[in-house]
Design a protein around this motif. Structure first.
Motif, PDB file in Angstrom:
ATOM      1  N   GLU A  13      -6.564   6.561  -2.012  1.00 35.37           N
ATOM      2  CA  GLU A  13      -5.470   7.387  -2.501  1.00 35.37           C
ATOM      3  C   GLU A  13      -5.722   8.859  -2.207  1.00 35.37           C
ATOM      4  O   GLU A  13      -4.823   9.586  -1.773  1.00 35.37           O
ATOM      5  CB  GLU A  13      -5.277   7.160  -4.000  1.00 35.37           C
ATOM      6  N   LEU A 134       0.316  -7.498  -4.176  1.00 37.04           N
ATOM      7  CA  LEU A 134      -0.288  -7.070  -5.443  1.00 37.04           C
ATOM      8  C   LEU A 134      -0.021  -8.141  -6.493  1.00 37.04           C
ATOM      9  O   LEU A 134       1.051  -8.172  -7.100  1.00 37.04           O
ATOM     10  CB  LEU A 134       0.300  -5.724  -5.886  1.00 37.04           C
ATOM     11  N   MET A 137       1.173  -7.016 -10.036  1.00 33.92           N
ATOM     12  CA  MET A 137       2.420  -6.266 -10.146  1.00 33.92           C
ATOM     13  C   MET A 137       3.466  -7.079 -10.908  1.00 33.92           C
ATOM     14  O   MET A 137       3.685  -8.255 -10.626  1.00 33.92           O
ATOM     15  CB  MET A 137       2.939  -5.906  -8.757  1.00 33.92           C
ATOM     16  N   LYS A 201       1.670  -0.420 -14.044  1.00 35.37           N
ATOM     17  CA  LYS A 201       0.351  -0.224 -13.436  1.00 35.37           C
ATOM     18  C   LYS A 201       0.444   0.555 -12.133  1.00 35.37           C
ATOM     19  O   LYS A 201      -0.285   1.521 -11.913  1.00 35.37           O
ATOM     20  CB  LYS A 201      -0.325  -1.579 -13.195  1.00 35.37           C
ATOM     21  N   THR A 202       1.353   0.139 -11.263  1.00 34.53           N
ATOM     22  CA  THR A 202       1.483   0.814  -9.971  1.00 34.53           C
ATOM     23  C   THR A 202       2.458   1.988 -10.017  1.00 34.53           C
ATOM     24  O   THR A 202       2.500   2.776  -9.080  1.00 34.53           O
ATOM     25  CB  THR A 202       1.965  -0.183  -8.910  1.00 34.53           C
TER      26      THR A 202
END
Length: 431
Positions: A13, A134, A137, A201-202
């Protein structure tokens, strides 16, 4: 001058965050599943002059958000300045840099029903790919809405955007007065609301809906989640909890999450709707006489005091109710659900003393014979909540207040003075 290539010292990131804007634009354009949209844009220009291809304009729109450019005028200036950006979006020379009206025509085309359908299909495909990559997700989702201002003069009588509307919401920030204090104020805007379903979360959106600004958020909760469930059935099958603020607090919304999505609704309770008036959720906690109400809507059975606390038990296990829709969900104990709440101060009557006060008020109003009136009969006559009989009967064997409970728990509605009784009971309940 020579350069020494070093390894990656930071997370992915942070590494992406430090990259050049052009590299991030390449990553974004390669990740977007916009093949169908680009094909549709090419069809719109088929057989006509195409000096400024719609595909190139679409890439410029994506670059505007990647570069975090606020207006299209600033985007045009960046295209004149940045030659590498022109090559990435497909502009052959500075002479073919688009003008602001070219972007206006593209946005108008995308806002039509067919163009919006193409954008929605691209969004759903992107969410589907992310859900496959993911596995976590979609477990916890959050629902909220944000304001979007319309590109229209809101003060004109004939507005250029007839679909937009006025709305207001309390501003959470506080602005200082000249006297040194602070105040809360309403923030008015003219435009739309974007209702979003976001993975917590994302922090990525998985569903959206655009409505006028004056549309009620509470009524859009269920349709928004239903549309998201149709578009992303595998993602919504993972959902364990749905979070929302007090603007979405309603019985129907909570029931939809529990029964249809099989998830836990975590919605902040709306404590008051108007000044001095309890909302629907708060009213269901207890009756006007202080009787606790369980999750299924039954009045719980009074089980005495425990120090400064009042104890209430499940009405089904105590034989006060025949059936319960929430049986087994509130507790797995055979004893049934139990609730303890701190009792009233000495100056205020408790549930049993409240029944004595009700009986005395009825007797004073009718001139005797209050012991022959039941709370159920008064309820049928539209005078008092039916909680009194249950509380009085439970307290009958507890000593104090037993006579009052028995008086209210036996007999039938007599004759004489119903209007006085109603006024007396209303005064006691209001006290």
């Amino acid at each position: 001058m020579c350069y020494v290539r070093q390894g990656e010292l930071f997370s992915y990131e942070e590494f992406v965050g430090e990259r050049d804007d052009n590299e991030r634009l390449v990553l974004t354009l390669s990740a977007l599943p916009d093949e169908r949209l680009v094909h549709w844009l090419r069809v719109q220009r088929k057989g006509r002059r195409d000096d400024y291809p719609l595909e190139m304009l679409w890439r410029c729109v994506i670059a505007k958000y990647v570069y975090q450019i606020r207006t299209y005028a600033e985007l045009i200036r960046e295209l004149w300045r940045n030659g590498s950006l022109r090559r990435l979006v497909g502009i052959a020379s500075p002479g073919f840099i688009p003008q602001d009206y070219h972007f206006s025509r593209l946005l108008k085309l995308l806002s039509e029903p067919e163009g919006f359908a193409q954008l929605s299909a691209m969004f759903e495909e992107l969410v589907r790919r992310l859900a496959e990559a993911l596995p976590e997700m979609g477990r916890h989702l959050a629902v909220d809405a944000t304001a979007v201002h319309a590109y229209s003069n809101e003060m004109r009588k004939d507005k250029s955007d007839p679909d937009a509307a006025w709305s207001a919401r309390p501003k959470r920030q506080r602005r200082r007065k000249r006297s040194g204090g602070v105040e809360e104020y309403l923030d008015f805007w003219f435009g739309y609301q974007v209702h979003l379903v976001v993975d917590t979360k994302t922090e990525l959106p998985v569903g959206f809906e655009v409505t006028a600004a004056n549309e009620n958020e509470t009524t859009r909760f269920e349709p928004l989640l239903e549309a998201t469930q149709r578009a992303q059935p595998r993602l919504l099958a993972r959902t364990e909890a749905v979070l929302a603020d007090a603007g979405y607090d309603s019985r129907d919304n909570c029931r939809f999450v529990l029964e249809d999505l099989k998830a836990l609704p975590i919605i902040k309770m709306r404590l008051t709707q108007k000044k001095g008036e309890l909302c629907q959720s708060a009213e269901e906690l207890c009756t006007e006489l202080g009787t606790q109400v369980c999750l299924s809507g039954h009045e719980m059975a009074y089980a005495g005091r425990d120090g400064d606390f009042l104890k209430w038990r499940c009405p089904v296990t105590c034989g006060k109710a025949e059936a319960c829709t929430m049986l087994g969900r509130c507790t797995a104990s055979e004893y049934g659900a139990e609730s303890e709440h701190q009792g009233r101060p000495a100056a205020l009557p408790g549930p049993v003393a409240r029944q004595q006060e009700v009986a005395a008020a009825v007797q004073a109003a009718d001139g005797g014979g209050a012991g022959e009136r039941t709370a159920e009969g008064l309820l049928a006559a539209g005078r008092v909540d039916g909680a009194g009989a249950a509380e009085g009967a439970d307290a009958r064997g507890a000593g104090a207040g037993g006579d009052a409970g028995g008086g209210l728990g036996d007999g039938a509605v007599g004759e004489g003075g119903p209007g006085k009784a109603h006024r007396a009971l209303s005064g006691v309940a209001a006290a």
